[in-house]
Each structure stands twice: as structure tokens, then as C-alpha cells.
Write an enzyme that holds these catalytic residues in place. Sequence first.
Site, PDB file in Angstrom:
ATOM      1  CB  SER A  67      -0.900  -0.024   1.164  1.00 19.50           C
ATOM      2  OG  SER A  67      -1.662  -1.214   1.241  1.00 19.50           O
TER       3      SER A  67
HETATM    4  N1  SAH Z   1      -0.553  -5.004   3.986  1.00 18.95           N
HETATM    5  C1  SAH Z   1       0.155  -5.468   2.983  1.00 18.95           C
HETATM    6  C2  SAH Z   1      -0.499  -4.690   1.624  1.00 18.95           C
HETATM    7  C3  SAH Z   1      -1.214  -5.942   1.024  1.00 18.95           C
HETATM    8  S1  SAH Z   1      -2.226  -6.057  -0.521  1.00 18.95           S
HETATM    9  C4  SAH Z   1       1.892  -4.656   3.069  1.00 18.95           C
HETATM   10  O1  SAH Z   1       2.027  -3.819   3.781  1.00 18.95           O
HETATM   11  O2  SAH Z   1       2.330  -4.804   1.899  1.00 18.95           O
HETATM   12  C5  SAH Z   1      -3.683  -6.935   0.477  1.00 18.95           C
HETATM   13  C6  SAH Z   1      -3.074  -8.213   0.474  1.00 18.95           C
HETATM   14  O3  SAH Z   1      -4.155  -9.052   1.142  1.00 18.95           O
HETATM   15  C7  SAH Z   1      -2.550  -9.157  -0.435  1.00 18.95           C
HETATM   16  O4  SAH Z   1      -1.552  -9.601  -0.317  1.00 18.95           O
HETATM   17  C8  SAH Z   1      -3.759 -10.381  -0.869  1.00 18.95           C
HETATM   18  O5  SAH Z   1      -3.114 -11.407  -1.293  1.00 18.95           O
HETATM   19  C9  SAH Z   1      -4.252 -10.299   0.783  1.00 18.95           C
HETATM   20  N2  SAH Z   1      -5.513 -10.993   0.742  1.00 18.95           N
HETATM   21  C10 SAH Z   1      -6.741 -10.716   0.063  1.00 18.95           C
HETATM   22  N3  SAH Z   1      -7.817 -11.577   0.382  1.00 18.95           N
HETATM   23  C11 SAH Z   1      -7.328 -12.093   1.791  1.00 18.95           C
HETATM   24  C12 SAH Z   1      -7.770 -12.778   2.741  1.00 18.95           C
HETATM   25  N4  SAH Z   1      -9.314 -13.162   2.688  1.00 18.95           N
HETATM   26  N5  SAH Z   1      -7.151 -13.375   3.688  1.00 18.95           N
HETATM   27  C13 SAH Z   1      -5.828 -12.698   3.964  1.00 18.95           C
HETATM   28  N6  SAH Z   1      -5.128 -11.939   3.211  1.00 18.95           N
HETATM   29  C14 SAH Z   1      -5.960 -11.552   2.010  1.00 18.95           C
END
Ligand code: SAH
Length: 222
Positions: A67
Site C-alpha cells: 500500500s
Molecule cells: N498490508 C500489505 C498490503 C497487502 S495488499 C503490505 O503492507 O504489503 C492486500 C493483501 O491481502 C494481498 O497480499 C492479498 O493477497 C491479501 N488478501 C486478500 N484476501 C485475503 C484474505 N481473505 N485473507 C488474507 N489475506 C488476503
Amino acid sequence: MAAEEEETFARMRQEMVDSTIRARGVSDAAVLRAMETVPRHRFVPEDYLGQAYADHPLPIGYGQTISQPYIVALMTESLDLEPGERVLEIGTGSGYQAAVLAELVDEVYSVEIIPELAESAARRLRELGYDNVRTKQGDGYYGWEEYAPFDAIIVTCAPDHVPQPLVNQLAEGGRLVVPIGPPGGYQTLWQYVREADGLKAYNLGGVRFVPLLREVPERPGE
Ligand code: SAH
């Protein structure tokens, strides 16, 4: 990495905090310090190193993104964290947000649905010494019952409704920050506070997140 390079990154990190995060209104001193501390360049793919401190999201593979720094800071501030608290993150991704949380509280739990990302983030957090972060692969819609209740829960992917298990796993006085909206579109960032007489909701504005997935994608996009 050479000490000189680390110094350059530290300067870029300071500039990111001063010119975007603080400038756009994040004022919590502990949050700003955490953003000044976590080496974001260690969480982005090699090809994007030069953009590690730019204020936009970056691809991390599997169709997912790390993000935008300002949004990370805003969401973190909205969790109203106190040292000693226990926080749950849904969507570990690169592990960057988990590291920011780990600078602020005693215990961080983070769930990631894509096995490859869950594994690489766990390794990265371990290498960087964030031993107060526990990660697992799974569907974060269900939270992490074993370690509930949580003082705060942050969801970094967007469901189209508030997952009830997350509300159930929130301590009294606990804060839940989550973008809610249709997949692929814009969402509204909400802060929910679990008070004795019910859940209070505060609208934090428009955001854009990848969707919360309900199953491991068969062929995740790159
Ligand atoms: N917080 C992260 C941003 C990740 S983007 C960072 O600091 O890099 C969102 C993430 O949520 C992705 O990696 C995606 O695979 C994950 N995601 C999507 N659906 C999900 C679910 N049901 N449970 C856990 N993770 C999920």
C-alpha cells in the site's frame, strides 16, 4: 547493503514522512516515528527499489500491492494504538504494514491468503528481527480466533461487507479499520469502535484497495 546506501534510504524515508505523511495531516508522534524507522525498501521488489519511498502503491507479485505509505500511516493512526496492545492484520502482503505495527505494539498477528506471499513476508520479517509478529496463511475473513480478542484489527484488502468474525474478535474498546466496497472499484475506509453499547462507525474517506479474496487464486496475476 552498503552503509552509504542505507543512509540514502534513511534520507528518502525522512523526506517521505515530512513531505507527504506529516504534510497530509498524520500527526501521531509514535506513528511518524514508526514510518521513519521501518526500512520500506526491504519490502519492495528489487525492480522497484528506486520507488520504495514514493507515495504510491507498488506491485509485489501475484496481482497484489504494497500500500501507499500515506495510507499505511493514516490507517495505523486510526487504530489509536497503545504500547502493549495486541493487533491483528488481514492481508500480510509484503509484511510492511505488519512491521509498522510491530514498532508500536507488543504483539502483531497477520494473516495472508496467498501461500507464496505469506511465506516470503514471514521470512522477511524474521530476517529484519520483527520477532513480535506472528503470521499464518489462511482466509483472514475468519480472523485468528486462537489469539482473540484483539485491541485493534486492520484489514488491508477490501471486503464488500464487514466480516462478522472480525467484529466478534474485537476487544471491548477495540478499533477495526477496514475499507469496504465493491471489488475493483473505490471503497470507503471505515473505523469501527466496539463500545459497551454497540459498534460505532466513522467514515475516514475514499480509498482504493485490492479485494479481499475468499479462496486462494488458482493462477494469481503477476
Ligand atoms: N498490508 C500489505 C498490503 C497487502 S495488499 C503490505 O503492507 O504489503 C492486500 C493483501 O491481502 C494481498 O497480499 C492479498 O493477497 C491479501 N488478501 C486478500 N484476501 C485475503 C484474505 N481473505 N485473507 C488474507 N489475506 C488476503
